[in-house]
Motif scaffolding. Sequence first.
Motif, PDB file in Angstrom:
ATOM      1  N   SER A 160     -31.414 -18.529 -27.215  1.00 50.48           N
ATOM      2  CA  SER A 160     -32.105 -18.957 -26.005  1.00 50.48           C
ATOM      3  C   SER A 160     -33.607 -18.995 -26.270  1.00 50.48           C
ATOM      4  CB  SER A 160     -31.814 -17.988 -24.862  1.00 50.48           C
ATOM      5  OG  SER A 160     -32.374 -16.735 -25.161  1.00 50.48           O
ATOM      6  N   GLN A 193     -38.705 -17.165 -21.384  1.00 52.49           N
ATOM      7  CA  GLN A 193     -38.252 -17.786 -20.130  1.00 52.49           C
ATOM      8  C   GLN A 193     -37.730 -16.719 -19.185  1.00 52.49           C
ATOM      9  OE1 GLN A 193     -35.960 -21.352 -20.577  1.00 52.49           O
ATOM     10  NE2 GLN A 193     -37.941 -22.254 -20.982  1.00 52.49           N
ATOM     11  N   ILE A 225     -26.926 -22.690 -18.693  1.00 53.62           N
ATOM     12  CA  ILE A 225     -28.281 -22.972 -18.211  1.00 53.62           C
ATOM     13  C   ILE A 225     -29.184 -21.783 -18.546  1.00 53.62           C
ATOM     14  CG2 ILE A 225     -27.648 -24.571 -16.357  1.00 53.62           C
ATOM     15  CD1 ILE A 225     -27.899 -22.227 -14.389  1.00 53.62           C
ATOM     16  N   ASP A 226     -30.468 -22.054 -18.592  1.00 55.88           N
ATOM     17  CA  ASP A 226     -31.431 -21.001 -18.910  1.00 55.88           C
ATOM     18  C   ASP A 226     -31.631 -20.073 -17.722  1.00 55.88           C
ATOM     19  OD1 ASP A 226     -31.913 -21.883 -21.463  1.00 55.88           O
ATOM     20  OD2 ASP A 226     -33.424 -23.345 -20.768  1.00 55.88           O
ATOM     21  N   ARG A 227     -32.120 -18.893 -18.029  1.00 58.85           N
ATOM     22  CA  ARG A 227     -32.339 -17.946 -16.935  1.00 58.85           C
ATOM     23  C   ARG A 227     -33.533 -18.347 -16.066  1.00 58.85           C
ATOM     24  NH1 ARG A 227     -32.320 -12.456 -17.895  1.00 58.85           N
ATOM     25  NH2 ARG A 227     -34.029 -12.185 -16.468  1.00 58.85           N
ATOM     26  N   SER A 228     -34.307 -19.329 -16.543  1.00 59.98           N
ATOM     27  CA  SER A 228     -35.427 -19.794 -15.723  1.00 59.98           C
ATOM     28  C   SER A 228     -34.991 -20.884 -14.741  1.00 59.98           C
ATOM     29  CB  SER A 228     -36.504 -20.371 -16.639  1.00 59.98           C
ATOM     30  OG  SER A 228     -35.950 -21.455 -17.374  1.00 59.98           O
ATOM     31  N   ASP A 229     -33.745 -21.298 -14.830  1.00 60.59           N
ATOM     32  CA  ASP A 229     -33.257 -22.376 -13.969  1.00 60.59           C
ATOM     33  C   ASP A 229     -33.418 -21.990 -12.487  1.00 60.59           C
ATOM     34  OD1 ASP A 229     -31.088 -24.896 -14.490  1.00 60.59           O
ATOM     35  OD2 ASP A 229     -31.147 -24.044 -12.454  1.00 60.59           O
ATOM     36  N   ALA A 230     -33.783 -22.981 -11.696  1.00 59.85           N
ATOM     37  CA  ALA A 230     -34.036 -22.715 -10.275  1.00 59.85           C
ATOM     38  C   ALA A 230     -32.807 -22.176  -9.545  1.00 59.85           C
ATOM     39  CB  ALA A 230     -34.516 -23.993  -9.596  1.00 59.85           C
ATOM     40  N   LEU A 231     -31.633 -22.450 -10.082  1.00 59.17           N
ATOM     41  CA  LEU A 231     -30.408 -21.965  -9.431  1.00 59.17           C
ATOM     42  C   LEU A 231     -30.273 -20.446  -9.492  1.00 59.17           C
ATOM     43  CD1 LEU A 231     -27.514 -24.308 -10.613  1.00 59.17           C
ATOM     44  CD2 LEU A 231     -28.066 -23.714  -8.245  1.00 59.17           C
ATOM     45  N   LYS A 235     -28.450 -16.552 -21.112  1.00 55.94           N
ATOM     46  CA  LYS A 235     -28.065 -17.858 -20.556  1.00 55.94           C
ATOM     47  C   LYS A 235     -26.995 -17.616 -19.504  1.00 55.94           C
ATOM     48  CE  LYS A 235     -29.753 -20.942 -23.754  1.00 55.94           C
ATOM     49  NZ  LYS A 235     -30.250 -22.309 -23.502  1.00 55.94           N
ATOM     50  N   HIS A 260     -22.627 -22.086 -16.286  1.00 56.66           N
ATOM     51  CA  HIS A 260     -22.854 -22.852 -15.063  1.00 56.66           C
ATOM     52  C   HIS A 260     -21.696 -23.814 -14.808  1.00 56.66           C
ATOM     53  CE1 HIS A 260     -25.125 -26.440 -13.112  1.00 56.66           C
ATOM     54  NE2 HIS A 260     -24.809 -25.582 -12.167  1.00 56.66           N
ATOM     55  N   LYS A 309     -20.484 -26.621 -12.187  1.00 59.08           N
ATOM     56  CA  LYS A 309     -20.991 -27.425 -11.076  1.00 59.08           C
ATOM     57  C   LYS A 309     -19.874 -28.304 -10.540  1.00 59.08           C
ATOM     58  CE  LYS A 309     -24.815 -30.507  -9.898  1.00 59.08           C
ATOM     59  NZ  LYS A 309     -26.102 -31.010 -10.381  1.00 59.08           N
TER      60      LYS A 309
END
Lengths: 401, 254
Positions: free
Chosen positions: A13, A17, A94-100, A121, A124, A126
């Motif tokens: 990763s 982030q 997804i990265d841990r910085s993802d807005a979700l 990470k 995810h 969807k």
Amino acid sequence: MAAETTVTAPAQSEPGQHGLVAHSDGGSAFVPVQTRSERFTSTSVDDFAQVTGLEFEWKFTPFATIKHLTTDDLDGSPTAFSYVESGGATVDWIDRSDALIGSAGAPEERASANAWTRFEKALHVKVTGEAGEETVIRRDRFDGSARAAHVVIEAVPNSKGVVILENSGSANLSENVEIVVGDNAQLTVVTVQEWDDSALHLSSHFARVGRDANLRHVIVSLGGSVVRVNPSIHLVEQGASIDSFGLYFADAGQYFEQRPYIDHVAANTRSRVNYKGALQGEKAHTVWVGDVLIGPHADGTDSYEQNRNLVLSEGTRADSIPNLEIETGNIQGAGHASSTGRFDDEQLFYLQSRGISEEEARRLVVRGFLAEIIQQIGSPALEARLSEAVEAELVRSQAVR
Amino acid sequence: MSVLTIEDLQVSVETEQGTKHILRGVDLSIGEGETHAIMGPNGSGKSTLAYAIAGHPKYHVEGGSVKLDGEEMLDKTVDERARAGLFLAMQYPVEIPGVSVSNFLRTAKTAIDGEAPAIRGWIKDLDSSMKALRMDKSFRERNVNEGFSGGEKKRNEILQLELLKPKFAVLDETDSGLDVDALKIVSEGVNRAKENTGLGILLITHYNRILRYVKPDFVHVFVAGKVAEQGGPELAVRLENEGYDRFLTGATVE
Ligand SMILES: Nc1ncnc2c1ncn2[C@@H]1O[C@H](COP(=O)(O)OP(=O)(O)O)[C@@H](O)[C@H]1O
Ligand SMILES: [Mg+2]
């Protein structure tokens, strides 16, 4: 045709982030909380005091066994999994910085915060389809090392789908699962724990259910040493609803805990909670703590929670604690029920008087007792498989008896 | 010729006030194809007799015997007695949540016969018995007795009687709580079972009414835990006119 895909761990990763916002209400872990909504939350493990095991949220758990998950520097690198794809959903990291990340809730205790702090990470899923297709994520490649994981299951507005987490093999895992249900979406999330006998698994689920959306949430725990799955469901928009089900079968020495928390925030929200468990064998222990909070703005709330346990032998322990907090006078209904009982002799007599052996009669009664939950899952294939799994549990535990 | 012989049966039950003796020496002999009506006031021990024959664990046998073709039934477990050919249609059938009628019936049939019934023949038998008892097909998928009305529960008992084909059946107030139409349907079911299998019947009833449809060969008056008098069908008519008072005076009631 469903295709089975194996996803290996992504490359390292990206560094740096960690721009997470702590969802803290500014309180401190030492302040005794009055209501569930005032409980301290934070995504950072250091914001929580060390756990002694005597705290209410830990007092039933065999704490010595899982203490390291609250303290150690857990391995947060992604673990490979496989999945059966449906047309209606995508699966990726997804990265841990993802807005979700963080959009469905935040940890209320240290093991959860520890996992949140360490994961690199997030897995995810969807859901975008509208046909109610099924996505099965098979997680069977954890090893014995202490790990942190994070999962985000997202249903976009107006979508409909089923996401099944099938857990087996070894585990020494603390994780957080976020579930974001968009407006008017209908999402089913099932988490099945069929871990090896020595597995340790602490899982906090956080769900945010949008306007007129429905979440069907099912926890099935059949295998593992210490398995604790605590879902916090936030009904934050008008017309949001949750059907929360649980099914567990604890054998000798197994500890299964579940603490569903239903948070009625918005008006006209509806919740149904129904957990059923069977216990068989020396030191089989199950815990159910059901919290329902009907907030000051949740007018017109309709809620009901129940937990029923069937005790099949001596030496077991089932704790069952319903809590109901009501902060508005204007609700449609709020009820709870909790019971722990042995076999009904009259049912056994009736079945036996039709020639059915005592052993088979017991099996029929237990199977029938748990079938009420299995029938609610909404995935015919999984329902059939779980009926067989429960059957196998019964045969196994009767062989021991 | 099969025969069910009850000799000097004494049965007690444990209550909070201590041991209560209910049956005080019951003698009865029922031959294949015979129908014996047992009539008696409430609390005289009729259901206790039914439960004791079936082997309900609450009822303790203090003495006597219940033999099917010379074989002692009282030494057997509840399910062994059923497999030997005894059947009890319960006064208050219990609900079994999560167990469908069809699953239950198939499991019972398999247990009684020692092998699973051939699918096609079984479905056909099930369909025709349900039809004759005016039970909708949807009952097959419902949980046993759950949400059934009183009359539906009784019909479900007779459905089992027809499908399991016992040698002897005890019907405990199967007629109670039924309206005339339901009573006829249930009685027809009993008569069919009798014609098809040569069933011997112990028909426990509080009322004369069912005896118009299921004709008894013998009538026994049951009072204070034993048979006080027996006779032919004419005895039922006399009971209807005179009531049980004649038997109650002088009967030892504790
Ligand atoms: N399980 C029980 N516990 C206590 N008393 C019982 C029990 N079963 C029957 N009795 C008592 O025994 C007597 C006979 O009951 P029962 O056999 O049900 O009579 P009947 O069917 O003729 O009305 C009654 O006084 C009843 O209260
Ligand atoms: Mg009675």
